[in-house]
Write a protein that holds these residues in place. Structure first.
Motif, mmCIF file in Angstrom:
data_model
loop_
_atom_site.group_PDB
_atom_site.id
_atom_site.type_symbol
_atom_site.label_atom_id
_atom_site.label_comp_id
_atom_site.label_asym_id
_atom_site.label_seq_id
_atom_site.Cartn_x
_atom_site.Cartn_y
_atom_site.Cartn_z
ATOM 1 N N ARG A 128 5.400 94.233 -11.800
ATOM 2 C CA ARG A 128 6.703 94.025 -11.733
ATOM 3 C C ARG A 128 7.530 94.937 -12.485
ATOM 4 N NH1 ARG A 128 6.677 94.426 -16.714
ATOM 5 N NH2 ARG A 128 6.846 92.786 -18.191
ATOM 6 N N THR A 129 8.871 95.025 -12.146
ATOM 7 C CA THR A 129 9.836 95.762 -12.656
ATOM 8 C C THR A 129 10.800 94.391 -13.392
ATOM 9 O OG1 THR A 129 11.346 95.717 -10.829
ATOM 10 C CG2 THR A 129 9.725 97.785 -11.303
ATOM 11 N N ILE A 130 11.322 94.874 -14.709
ATOM 12 C CA ILE A 130 12.150 93.960 -15.392
ATOM 13 C C ILE A 130 13.324 94.943 -15.938
ATOM 14 C CG2 ILE A 130 12.660 92.352 -17.187
ATOM 15 C CD1 ILE A 130 9.973 90.967 -16.738
ATOM 16 N N ILE A 150 14.228 90.622 -12.167
ATOM 17 C CA ILE A 150 12.596 90.895 -11.951
ATOM 18 C C ILE A 150 12.653 91.416 -10.495
ATOM 19 C CG2 ILE A 150 10.293 89.829 -11.853
ATOM 20 C CD1 ILE A 150 11.359 87.661 -13.660
ATOM 21 N N LEU A 197 8.633 83.717 -18.335
ATOM 22 C CA LEU A 197 8.726 84.705 -19.194
ATOM 23 C C LEU A 197 8.697 84.566 -20.806
ATOM 24 C CD1 LEU A 197 11.739 86.100 -17.251
ATOM 25 C CD2 LEU A 197 9.614 87.298 -17.437
ATOM 26 N N SER A 213 3.974 88.456 -18.194
ATOM 27 C CA SER A 213 5.052 87.461 -18.603
ATOM 28 C C SER A 213 5.864 87.765 -19.806
ATOM 29 C CB SER A 213 4.097 86.226 -18.923
ATOM 30 O OG SER A 213 3.287 86.349 -19.935
ATOM 31 N N PHE A 269 8.205 90.196 -21.677
ATOM 32 C CA PHE A 269 8.970 91.304 -21.364
ATOM 33 C C PHE A 269 10.015 91.713 -22.344
ATOM 34 C CE2 PHE A 269 12.252 87.876 -21.296
ATOM 35 C CZ PHE A 269 13.441 88.458 -21.626
ATOM 36 N N ARG A 316 8.918 97.897 -23.004
ATOM 37 C CA ARG A 316 9.624 96.468 -23.035
ATOM 38 C C ARG A 316 10.690 96.453 -24.000
ATOM 39 N NH1 ARG A 316 4.018 94.984 -22.895
ATOM 40 N NH2 ARG A 316 3.514 93.167 -21.198
#
Length: 445
Positions: free
Chosen positions: A291-293, A302, A366, A406, A408, A441
């Protein structure tokens, strides 16, 4: 785990041509005793079992029941058998967590200890093993000005020194042995980048080798998709001698199933280390997500999509189990949180049980885990001992939990004097330290 079962495992393990790591549960059949006068070590409890012990199973905290207000030292004792010995046998003793500080003896010899009540640690006990083994653990749940967590020191009146949540003493998470051979996978560090419709997965495999000479090994990493089918595999040749090694493996996932709040797709990475004859020396499995955050225009996105963040936070404790929670208790509360549409939580104020991290991965919640630097004054934040301990706890948390999709962001403190020069210096030192370990992160407080 009883003696017969442990012996059976050892017999089966040593029938194989090569030894892959085996885990042995040590949660049951402990004896416990408080030590209010702090006489245990001088009285020789690390060598001989004292009187007036009580039977307990792990996880365990003494601050439930008749010892509910007890602060100080207490001891745990257990015996176990090692009926089979081998030249290449390597045994580690693992603690999921013990609050707050611990000292460990095996057969009367002190083999190590740990400070910090919420992260796992392991001790090499190979040189100290006998056929029948006596394990003694001294745990102290008292905190102070330079511990983490510690007393809140922001008030000017010393009488106002206080603490916000109960310091449950005990071996509060699982204990187990790992039996390994000449090569062992200690952990993986998995990172993902998405390029159009392909995910590049970089896996750093951290090996511990006790080989007597340099050998050619193979490291094979296989990613299994959410459907548990192989999605990609890569093999690398490793030239290994005695010592620590990091092996980098890169895999491509075509059309990856992305992790998100509504679709929490979880992958699994299986690493196998084999010798030249194809014998498996060790194998380890870990989960991850793609995933990208990002934070853009004051919104969290997200996979490029804005998400609505709603949440509450929860202490890892219950009135019937304290900090020594079982999966049923944790699942009960997190099922309620999920039913309340929780999509974000900062699980106060400390590294969480692995069950909670896995639940969040698989249910789309998250997380912003943090270390328990709570209500610290500028003087505490300036203390080099506090900074060193904070970095130790942060390193342990990131290395143990860093593959969870989960998570981030990491939080370095809570409600402390971060607006002061000393507080700013503390945050910047922690931020720079975290970016060395996990540059992808966010860092928060």
């Amino acid at each position: 785990m009883n003696r017969i079962f442990l012996g059976a495992i050892l017999s089966l393990v040593f029938c194989a041509p090569a030894l892959a790591a085996t885990s042995v549960d040590l949660d049951r059949d402990w004896l416990f005793r408080t030590d209010p006068s702090q006489i245990g070590a001088t009285a020789g409890w690390q060598k001989n079992l004292p009187t007036e012990t009580e039977s307990v199973n792990l996880p365990h905290t003494w601050n439930i029941g008749r010892h509910d207000n007890y602060l100080g030292k207490a001891w745990y004792f257990r015996t176990f058998e090692m009926p089979v010995q081998a030249a290449n046998l390597h045994v580690k003793l693992h603690f999921g967590a013990a609050f707050y500080s611990a000292r460990v003896w095996l057969n009367g010899t002190e083999v190590g200890g740990h400070e910090g009540g919420y992260t796992a640690y392991s001790l090499d006990i190979t040189p100290y093993l006998h056929t029948t083994n006596y394990l003694a653990v001294e745990v102290d749940n008292r905190i102070g000005q330079a511990t983490i967590p510690g007393f809140a020191m922001r008030g000017r009146d010393p009488k106002q020194i206080w603490y916000d949540w109960w310091d449950y003493g005990g071996i509060v998470r699982d204990v187990w042995l790992t039996l390994a051979g000449s090569v062992e996978v200690n952990r993986q560090r998995i990172r993902c980048q998405i390029h159009e419709n392909v995910a590049i997965v970089e896996d750093g495999i951290f090996l511990e080798s006790r080989l007597k000479k340099t050998e050619h090994l193979l490291a094979r990493a296989t990613a299994f998709g959410p459907d548990n089918q192989p999605a990609a595999t890569q093999t690398r040749t490793v030239l290994a001698d005695a010592g620590a090694h990091e092996v980098a493996v890169s895999l491509e996932l075509p059309s990856p199933k992305l992790w998100s709040i509504d679709h929490p797709n979880v992958y699994r990475m299986v690493v196998q280390i084999t010798d030249a004859d194809g014998n498996i020396l060790d194998e380890q499995s870990d989960t991850f997500g793609v995933r990208t955050i990002e934070i853009r225009d004051r919104h969290l996105l997200i996979n490029g999509e804005r998400v609505r963040l709603t949440g509450i936070t929860r202490h890892e404790e219950s009135v019937w189990e304290g900090l020594a929670e079982t999966p049923g208790t944790m699942r009960y509360d997190y099922d309620d949180m999920k039913a309340l549409q929780v999509t974000l939580t900062r699980p106060v104020h400390y590294p969480q049980n692995p069950f909670i991290l896995d639940y969040a991965d698989r249910h789309g919640i998250l997380l912003i885990p943090e270390i328990p630097v709570w209500q610290f004054s500028e003087a505490q934040l300036r203390d080099p001992k506090v900074l060193a301990l904070a970095q130790q706890q942060m390193r342990e948390m990131i290395e143990q939990a860093g593959n969870h999709p989960s998570i981030f962001a990491w939080s370095v403190c809570n409600e402390s004097d971060t607006g002061t020069p000393g507080g700013i210096a503390y945050f910047r030192a922690m931020r720079d330290f975290i970016r060395q370990l996990d540059p992808d992160r966010f860092v928060s407080y």
